[in-house]
Design a protein around this motif. Structure first.
Motif, PDB file in Angstrom:
ATOM      1  N   VAL B  88       6.555   5.179   8.696  1.00 49.05           N
ATOM      2  CA  VAL B  88       7.191   3.905   9.082  1.00 49.05           C
ATOM      3  C   VAL B  88       6.469   3.471  10.357  1.00 49.05           C
ATOM      4  CG1 VAL B  88       9.435   4.428   8.045  1.00 49.05           C
ATOM      5  CG2 VAL B  88       9.002   5.092  10.414  1.00 49.05           C
ATOM      6  N   PRO B  89       6.528   2.175  10.725  1.00 54.50           N
ATOM      7  CA  PRO B  89       5.660   1.684  11.806  1.00 54.50           C
ATOM      8  C   PRO B  89       5.748   2.449  13.126  1.00 54.50           C
ATOM      9  CG  PRO B  89       6.618  -0.167  10.642  1.00 54.50           C
ATOM     10  CD  PRO B  89       7.247   1.067  10.066  1.00 54.50           C
ATOM     11  N   ILE B  90       6.927   2.936  13.501  1.00 56.31           N
ATOM     12  CA  ILE B  90       7.076   3.552  14.827  1.00 56.31           C
ATOM     13  C   ILE B  90       6.741   5.049  14.818  1.00 56.31           C
ATOM     14  CG2 ILE B  90       9.533   4.136  14.599  1.00 56.31           C
ATOM     15  CD1 ILE B  90       7.936   2.700  17.772  1.00 56.31           C
ATOM     16  N   MET B  91       6.567   5.640  13.626  1.00 57.19           N
ATOM     17  CA  MET B  91       6.366   7.089  13.525  1.00 57.19           C
ATOM     18  C   MET B  91       4.948   7.447  13.089  1.00 57.19           C
ATOM     19  SD  MET B  91       9.021   8.719  14.338  1.00 57.19           S
ATOM     20  CE  MET B  91      10.568   8.087  14.919  1.00 57.19           C
ATOM     21  N   GLN B  92       4.536   8.651  13.439  1.00 58.41           N
ATOM     22  CA  GLN B  92       3.235   9.137  12.967  1.00 58.41           C
ATOM     23  C   GLN B  92       3.285   9.438  11.474  1.00 58.41           C
ATOM     24  OE1 GLN B  92       2.056  12.445  15.411  1.00 58.41           O
ATOM     25  NE2 GLN B  92       2.148  11.238  17.297  1.00 58.41           N
ATOM     26  N   TYR B  93       4.442   9.925  11.013  1.00 56.97           N
ATOM     27  CA  TYR B  93       4.630  10.221   9.579  1.00 56.97           C
ATOM     28  C   TYR B  93       6.114  10.408   9.313  1.00 56.97           C
ATOM     29  CZ  TYR B  93       5.461  14.996  11.155  1.00 56.97           C
ATOM     30  OH  TYR B  93       5.979  16.075  11.786  1.00 56.97           O
ATOM     31  N   VAL B  94       6.494  10.311   8.055  1.00 56.27           N
ATOM     32  CA  VAL B  94       7.834  10.731   7.644  1.00 56.27           C
ATOM     33  C   VAL B  94       7.663  11.513   6.351  1.00 56.27           C
ATOM     34  CG1 VAL B  94       9.055   8.781   8.711  1.00 56.27           C
ATOM     35  CG2 VAL B  94       8.292   8.582   6.350  1.00 56.27           C
ATOM     36  N   GLU B  97      12.145   8.679   3.184  1.00 56.41           N
ATOM     37  CA  GLU B  97      12.737   7.500   3.814  1.00 56.41           C
ATOM     38  C   GLU B  97      13.753   6.925   2.831  1.00 56.41           C
ATOM     39  OE1 GLU B  97      12.610   6.479   6.711  1.00 56.41           O
ATOM     40  OE2 GLU B  97      13.061   4.355   6.759  1.00 56.41           O
ATOM     41  N   ALA B  98      14.856   6.429   3.366  1.00 53.31           N
ATOM     42  CA  ALA B  98      15.885   5.866   2.486  1.00 53.31           C
ATOM     43  C   ALA B  98      16.593   4.737   3.197  1.00 53.31           C
ATOM     44  CB  ALA B  98      16.896   6.949   2.107  1.00 53.31           C
ATOM     45  N   HIS B 137      21.969  11.698   9.928  1.00 52.90           N
ATOM     46  CA  HIS B 137      21.512  13.061  10.192  1.00 52.90           C
ATOM     47  C   HIS B 137      22.617  13.860  10.860  1.00 52.90           C
ATOM     48  CE1 HIS B 137      17.023  11.815  10.033  1.00 52.90           C
ATOM     49  NE2 HIS B 137      17.484  12.168   8.852  1.00 52.90           N
ATOM     50  N   PRO B 147      17.947  16.858  10.130  1.00 57.71           N
ATOM     51  CA  PRO B 147      16.614  16.271   9.963  1.00 57.71           C
ATOM     52  C   PRO B 147      15.520  17.333  10.090  1.00 57.71           C
ATOM     53  CG  PRO B 147      17.448  15.824  12.161  1.00 57.71           C
ATOM     54  CD  PRO B 147      18.538  16.569  11.449  1.00 57.71           C
ATOM     55  N   VAL B 148      14.429  17.126   9.379  1.00 57.99           N
ATOM     56  CA  VAL B 148      13.306  18.062   9.510  1.00 57.99           C
ATOM     57  C   VAL B 148      12.011  17.264   9.717  1.00 57.99           C
ATOM     58  CG1 VAL B 148      14.398  19.788   8.022  1.00 57.99           C
ATOM     59  CG2 VAL B 148      12.774  18.179   7.030  1.00 57.99           C
ATOM     60  N   ALA B 149      11.065  17.924  10.398  1.00 63.65           N
ATOM     61  CA  ALA B 149       9.786  17.259  10.644  1.00 63.65           C
ATOM     62  C   ALA B 149       8.610  18.125  10.209  1.00 63.65           C
ATOM     63  CB  ALA B 149       9.659  16.922  12.128  1.00 63.65           C
ATOM     64  N   GLU B 153      10.700  23.796   8.948  1.00 57.76           N
ATOM     65  CA  GLU B 153      12.076  23.309   9.126  1.00 57.76           C
ATOM     66  C   GLU B 153      12.705  22.990   7.768  1.00 57.76           C
ATOM     67  OE1 GLU B 153      11.326  21.237  13.520  1.00 57.76           O
ATOM     68  OE2 GLU B 153      11.860  19.979  11.821  1.00 57.76           O
TER      69      GLU B 153
END
Lengths: 454, 176
Positions: B88-94, B97-98, B137, B147-149, B153
């Motif tokens: 998503v635009p603000i994150m490096q990765y996900v 997404e829902a 979350h 939540p996991v990254a 995790e």
């Protein structure tokens, strides 16, 4: 899922701002957004936030300007600065000016969670420290909620069931039964446990003239600077101080009519106005109220709003009087004895059998609080290692006999049967045996005297 | 039985996703949420380049937008499974997404590694479906909504809801 903090996201990039706000909502945070420092400052005037995520480069008022303005008013609120790639220098500058942390866009998800958690933790520690200090100042030694009687086990079951929810709770019970301790237990076992527990006692506020109505309102809802003579600065009320935690409204039946209306609004909308304010303040609080007198009667007498009653009476916990849970008396007495003996450094280690009998049969109109005071007095005056009847307060040691007060034989019989039934937790067979009559006679007497289980 | 039982979900898979992985996801959703799952292969026409992409990463929003076009019933849910790395635009990765309380979700297999792919994909799917039921979350590590990254995790994340989220879910689905 624990209810989390309120976060203000400040960024001039519409896409990033909304994307971050959505992400935080998914994390359970309540969010609001502003597109520059000025808009953020305006929002901070009307709402309380637990965390600010602030972009550094923005038009109108940039992140550093906002940081300086906020820090001048609030040294504690965590502010995490957001920087674009390659602008570490401005992040370092922000840290020197009081930012809690910084993050580089786009974020690593784990890094974002960790930074927010750290900022929240710092905030929690500051608030906990403040709350503990406040409580130490306000509270005397609280008595423990102890008990193994059926009626207390029912209370514990209800506490267990209601604590994880956010339902409003109404606790009823006579003075001294431990209503505040039940409220604290509901808070302690809830997902709000790390948040504040703030208690307001309307009986003290009203009856001791400690707080005239307008001041009571100010204590509850806070006031804006200049709201009235003496309001020299903005002040947060207990509603705001309890944000994220539990607000305990003790002796709610004594709340003034105007305050009842204001409380109704808070219960319905979770927002209120500070005195002299024209912007609503949103709060996330769980309300637990308590009363020592039947609110139903206060409603019938026109002294309490029925709509407020129905809002409060979502889950009812009735704390039984001590005379209805006599099994608990030895447990409580022993607990208090050990506490006071240790506190006073006295070697009083036991209660004599005769004293125990007196404690078990006395009616305890002041309930657990009276028992606690009686044991404290006994430990003070005890000369040996055991408490003897003479160490007890005189009204406990030699309670006035009903017969000496000119009451009728019937009244004495009724009182004796009621006391025996209460002592035996309404076990008819055991009570009949103790009274020396058969079960059918006891049933007839219960009907005659219109006795009912409390 | 969870109050979610009986709803229908379409599992929409990109061509490169193995049937065994889809079967694991489908089974996990049916077991955890009580949904009735049907699977469709590769009906998503993702643009090969352009604003839907940031380098080699696909914006999750674009997948959700395309998924919406496949829904033909108001109460129907859809979950896409893609191999591309999503963000998503603000994150490096996900990893997934829902739409909170919405109808569409996506999970990516790009970061689940080579081992335990079926189990890991199923865990991602269970979690994202939880968001469709408006669950946020959860701080509780013993809850599937934690939540996991990372894949470590993810491996530690359980497949069931904690009692707080369960009561939250029941409350939300009862609310008008």
């Amino acid at each position: 899922m624990r209810k989390k903090s309120r976060v203000l996201v400040v960024d001039d990039d519409d896409l990033l701002r909304l994307c971050l706000a959505d992400w935080l909502k998914k994390d359970g945070y309540r969010t609001d957004t502003a597109c520059n420092g000025e808009e953020a400052l305006a929002k901070l005037q009307t709402s309380t936030f637990d965390l600010l995520l602030v972009d550094i480069v923005m038009p109108v008022m940039d992140g550093i300007g906002l940081l300086e303005n906020v820090r001048a008013e609030d040294p504690d609120v965590p502010i995490v600065m957001m920087t674009a790639h390659g602008s570490i220098d401005s992040a370092v500058d922000a840290m020197k000016k009081g930012a809690s942390d910084y993050l580089q866009k786009p974020f690593d998800p784990r890094q974002l969670w960790n930074r927010i958690e750290q900022a929240e933790e710092k905030r929690r520690l500051v608030e906990e420290h403040r709350n503990v200090k406040q409580q130490l100042e306000r509270l005397s030694l609280p008595f423990e909620l102890l008990g193994r009687s059926r009626s207390m086990l029912e209370v514990f079951d209800l506490i267990d069931a209601v604590a994880p929810t956010d339902s409003t709770v109404l606790i009823s019970g006579e003075s001294g039964t431990g209503k505040e301790m039940v409220a604290r237990e509901v808070h302690r076992r809830s997902r709000r446990a790390s948040g504040p527990f703030i208690a307001v006692n309307f009986f003290i506020a009203v009856n001791f003239g400690a707080l005239p109505e307008s001041l009571a309102e100010s204590e509850l809802f806070g006031h804006e600077k200049g709201a009235f003579t003496g309001a020299i600065a903005l002040k947060k009320g207990v509603m705001e101080l309890a944000n994220g935690g539990t607000l305990f409204l003790d002796e709610i039946g004594d709340a003034a009519p105007k305050i009842q209306i204001d409380l109704l609004r808070v219960l319905e909308e979770r927002r209120f106005f500070r005195l002299g304010g024209n912007q609503p303040v949103d709060v996330d609080i769980r309300i637990v109220a308590a009363t020592n007198r039947p609110l139903e009667k206060a409603i019938a007498d026109g002294n309490f709003r029925s709509d407020l009653y129905y809002r409060l009476n979502v889950v009812r916990i009735n704390v039984p009087p001590l005379r209805d849970r006599r099994d608990d008396i030895p447990v409580l007495a022993d607990k208090f004895l050990r506490e006071f003996s240790a506190d006073m450094k006295k070697g009083v280690a036991a209660i004599s059998p005769e004293t125990a009998r007196i404690l078990a049969t006395y009616d305890w109109p002041g309930n657990v609080r009276e028992l606690k005071n009686a044991i404290e007095r006994a430990v003070v005056v005890a000369k040996g290692s055991r408490i003897i009847p003479e160490d007890l307060p005189v009204q406990v040691e030699k309670p006035q006999d009903g017969a000496s007060q000119g009451t009728t034989l019937e009244a004495i019989e009724k009182a004796h049967i009621a006391a025996t039934l209460a002592r035996e937790d309404w076990n008819i067979s055991r009570a009949a045996e103790l009274l020396g009559i058969d079960r059918s006679t006891l049933y007839a007497k219960i009907k005659k005297y219109d006795l009912a289980k409390a | 039985m969870l109050p979610t039982a009986g709803r229908r979900l379409t599992l929409v898979a990109a061509a490169a996703v193995e049937p065994a992985v889809l079967a694991a996801i489908s089974g996990a959703i049916e077991r955890t949420w009580g949904l009735s799952v049907s699977t469709r292969m590769a009906p998503l026409l993702l643009p090969p380049s352009g604003p839907a992409w940031r380098g080699s990463q696909l914006f999750a929003e674009e997948v959700l937008r395309l998924l919406k076009g496949l829904l033909h019933e108001e109460r129907m849910l859809a979950l896409a499974v893609v191999r591309a790395d999503i963000t998503v635009p603000i994150m490096q990765y996900v990893m997934g997404e829902a739409e909170m309380g919405g109808s569409c979700a996506v999970i990516s297999l790009a970061r689940v590694g080579q081992d335990l792919v079926e189990e890991r994909a199923a865990k991602l799917a269970i979690h994202e479906v939880g968001h469709l039921f408006d669950l946020a979350h959860c701080d509780n590590r013993d809850c599937t909504m934690t939540p996991v990254a990372s894949v470590d995790e993810l491996d530690a994340r359980p497949t069931a809801l904690c009692r707080y989220c369960l009561s939250d879910l029941e409350y939300r689905l009862k609310a008008p």
